[in-house]
Enzyme design. Structure first.
Site, PDB file in Angstrom:
ATOM      1  N   GLU A 227      33.299  34.171  47.457  1.00 10.16           N
ATOM      2  CA  GLU A 227      32.862  33.971  46.134  1.00 10.16           C
ATOM      3  C   GLU A 227      32.950  32.533  45.616  1.00 10.16           C
ATOM      4  O   GLU A 227      34.025  31.859  45.253  1.00 10.16           O
ATOM      5  CB  GLU A 227      33.601  34.927  44.992  1.00 10.16           C
ATOM      6  CG  GLU A 227      33.689  36.395  45.011  1.00 10.16           C
ATOM      7  CD  GLU A 227      33.945  37.070  44.006  1.00 10.16           C
ATOM      8  OE1 GLU A 227      32.844  37.867  43.617  1.00 10.16           O
ATOM      9  OE2 GLU A 227      34.800  36.828  43.237  1.00 10.16           O
TER      10      GLU A 227
ATOM     11  N   ASN B 255      32.880  44.280  39.405  1.00 13.07           N
ATOM     12  CA  ASN B 255      33.943  44.137  38.791  1.00 13.07           C
ATOM     13  C   ASN B 255      33.696  43.811  37.268  1.00 13.07           C
ATOM     14  O   ASN B 255      33.072  42.946  37.164  1.00 13.07           O
ATOM     15  CB  ASN B 255      34.260  42.614  39.739  1.00 13.07           C
ATOM     16  CG  ASN B 255      35.451  42.044  38.882  1.00 13.07           C
ATOM     17  OD1 ASN B 255      36.372  42.684  37.850  1.00 13.07           O
ATOM     18  ND2 ASN B 255      35.890  40.629  39.169  1.00 13.07           N
TER      19      ASN B 255
ATOM     20  N   GLY C  89      29.432  33.527  37.328  1.00 12.10           N
ATOM     21  CA  GLY C  89      29.214  33.652  35.872  1.00 12.10           C
ATOM     22  C   GLY C  89      28.437  32.459  35.465  1.00 12.10           C
ATOM     23  O   GLY C  89      28.333  32.114  34.216  1.00 12.10           O
TER      24      GLY C  89
ATOM     25  N   LYS D 259      35.637  43.027  34.941  1.00 11.72           N
ATOM     26  CA  LYS D 259      36.630  41.936  34.218  1.00 11.72           C
ATOM     27  C   LYS D 259      37.147  42.437  33.144  1.00 11.72           C
ATOM     28  O   LYS D 259      37.318  43.738  32.922  1.00 11.72           O
ATOM     29  CB  LYS D 259      35.730  40.676  34.221  1.00 11.72           C
ATOM     30  CG  LYS D 259      35.209  40.088  35.538  1.00 11.72           C
ATOM     31  CD  LYS D 259      34.730  38.842  35.616  1.00 11.72           C
ATOM     32  CE  LYS D 259      33.957  38.430  36.799  1.00 11.72           C
ATOM     33  NZ  LYS D 259      33.406  37.391  36.788  1.00 11.72           N
TER      34      LYS D 259
ATOM     35  N   GLY E 202      29.837  40.812  39.338  1.00  5.73           N
ATOM     36  CA  GLY E 202      30.394  40.790  37.960  1.00  5.73           C
ATOM     37  C   GLY E 202      29.542  41.285  36.903  1.00  5.73           C
ATOM     38  O   GLY E 202      29.334  42.211  36.391  1.00  5.73           O
TER      39      GLY E 202
ATOM     40  N   HIS F 112      41.379  36.572  43.168  1.00  2.00           N
ATOM     41  CA  HIS F 112      39.846  36.352  42.224  1.00  2.00           C
ATOM     42  C   HIS F 112      40.187  35.080  41.789  1.00  2.00           C
ATOM     43  O   HIS F 112      41.285  34.598  41.396  1.00  2.00           O
ATOM     44  CB  HIS F 112      39.456  37.476  41.155  1.00  2.00           C
ATOM     45  CG  HIS F 112      38.477  37.232  40.757  1.00  2.00           C
ATOM     46  ND1 HIS F 112      38.115  36.203  39.862  1.00  2.00           N
ATOM     47  CD2 HIS F 112      37.090  37.973  40.957  1.00  2.00           C
ATOM     48  CE1 HIS F 112      36.757  36.317  39.404  1.00  2.00           C
ATOM     49  NE2 HIS F 112      36.013  37.321  40.176  1.00  2.00           N
TER      50      HIS F 112
ATOM     51  N   SER G 207      27.060  35.269  40.415  1.00  7.96           N
ATOM     52  CA  SER G 207      25.679  35.561  39.878  1.00  7.96           C
ATOM     53  C   SER G 207      24.845  36.364  40.723  1.00  7.96           C
ATOM     54  O   SER G 207      23.593  35.972  40.678  1.00  7.96           O
ATOM     55  CB  SER G 207      25.224  34.208  39.586  1.00  7.96           C
ATOM     56  OG  SER G 207      26.284  33.780  38.572  1.00  7.96           O
TER      57      SER G 207
ATOM     58  N   GLU H 182      39.095  33.657  39.100  1.00 11.14           N
ATOM     59  CA  GLU H 182      39.661  33.830  37.728  1.00 11.14           C
ATOM     60  C   GLU H 182      41.421  33.783  37.535  1.00 11.14           C
ATOM     61  O   GLU H 182      41.769  33.198  36.668  1.00 11.14           O
ATOM     62  CB  GLU H 182      38.830  34.756  36.802  1.00 11.14           C
ATOM     63  CG  GLU H 182      37.690  34.243  36.778  1.00 11.14           C
ATOM     64  CD  GLU H 182      36.445  35.536  36.288  1.00 11.14           C
ATOM     65  OE1 GLU H 182      36.937  36.424  36.327  1.00 11.14           O
ATOM     66  OE2 GLU H 182      35.198  35.339  36.650  1.00 11.14           O
TER      67      GLU H 182
HETATM   68  P1  PGA Z   1      29.478  37.155  38.515  1.00 13.90           P
HETATM   69  O1  PGA Z   1      30.959  37.468  38.987  1.00 13.90           O
HETATM   70  O2  PGA Z   1      28.694  38.371  39.384  1.00 13.90           O
HETATM   71  O3  PGA Z   1      29.504  37.494  37.037  1.00 13.90           O
HETATM   72  O4  PGA Z   1      29.121  35.766  38.890  1.00 13.90           O
HETATM   73  C1  PGA Z   1      31.223  37.929  40.250  1.00 13.90           C
HETATM   74  C2  PGA Z   1      32.940  37.939  40.182  1.00 13.90           C
HETATM   75  O5  PGA Z   1      33.707  37.287  39.625  1.00 13.90           O
HETATM   76  O6  PGA Z   1      33.388  38.789  41.079  1.00 13.90           O
END
Ligand code: PGA
Length: 260
Positions: free
Chosen positions: A172, A12, A178, A14, A238, A100, A217, A102
């Site tokens: 998640e 992803n 993140g 983003k 991500g 997601h 992460s 976010e």
């Molecule tokens: P991240 O994001 O690997 O940067 O933690 C994962 C995601 O939001 O899909």
């Protein structure tokens, strides 16, 4: 077309990359995938402006599946700035991330909207990658199982088993996205087993085949332990998906862990 392998590593991106960096990253992933046909499905979710280019590069062989990061719940209409599922289908996008954290957090996307987006994707033959997961407070208060069960029931409760069979689900934990914090292999294994049981309650035996990915992460240093979980079928990545070598290392790790 659906993802051919049950083990999936999805990137992803983003709101990252520009034309040049997106181009280079896609070239590296497509070249690797063509040279290493395997039992892991590689999914890439670039920003909207690069989806057409991504589909073209991935080609008709479908070695890399191109996914959108979001879609609108209505088919079409006066929704300035939005992107409809028929548009995505018409350029060859095969899957789409929905729910997601976010989008839930910054755009007020709640379960009822998510449920409609999933229906719209299924109607047009795109594979939804449905994300769920608890935030830090919900983890620390011990309510995390209820929270995730509630998300799943609200978003997926209106689907028939044959529709649930077409989903990819991503667990998640929001506190791990993140942040550099990751669920331990034990925490991930426990939640994946829990999610599998919830899906089976909704859809019966077909839910055993639904891929459930871990996200938060995830990187080469911690992926092996997480991917070992019985009900962990890969990852939604991500930050680590923005560097070709790192993302491909995660694909390799998933392949190695899930081969046995
Ligand atoms: P991240 O994001 O690997 O940067 O933690 C994962 C995601 O939001 O899909």
């Amino acid at each position: 077309m659906e993802m051919s392998a049950r083990t999936i590593v999805a990137g992803n991106w983003k709101m990252h990359t520009e034309a040049g960096t997106a181009n280079a990253l896609l070239d590296a992933l497509v070249a690797w995938s063509a040279a290493n046909p395997g039992h892991v499905s590689m999914v890439v979710a670039p920003p909207f402006p690069f989806l057409g280019m991504a589909v073209e590069k991935a080609g008709s062989a479908g070695s890399v599946i191109i996914a959108a990061q979001n879609c609108h719940q209505e088919e079409q209409g006066a929704f300035t700035g939005e992107v409809g599922v028929p548009m995505l289908r018409s350029i060859g996008v095969q899957a789409c991330i929905v729910g997601h954290s976010e989008r839930r957090q910054y755009y007020g996307e709640h379960d009822a909207i998510i449920a409609r987006k999933i229906k719209m994707l299924l109607k047009h033959g795109l594979q939804p990658i449905y994300c769920c997961g608890e935030n830090r407070e919900e983890r620390e208060s011990g309510r995390f199982r209820e929270v995730v069960a509630d998300q799943i029931r609200k978003a997926l409760g209106g689907l028939v088993p044959a529709e649930i069979a077409k989903l990819v689900v991503a667990y998640e934990p929001v506190w791990a996205i993140g942040t550099g914090l990751t669920a331990t292999p034990e925490q991930a294994a426990e939640m994946h087993a829990f999610i599998r049981a919830e899906l089976c309650q909704l859809a019966g035996g077909v839910a055993k085949e639904v891929p459930v990915l871990y996200g938060g992460s995830c990187k080469p240093e911690n992926a092996t332990g997480i991917f070992r979980g019985d009900e962990v079928n890969g990852g939604l990545i991500g930050g680590a998906a923005l560097v070709a070598d790192t993302f491909l290392e995660l694909v390799r790790i998933a392949g190695a862990v899930k081969q046995h």
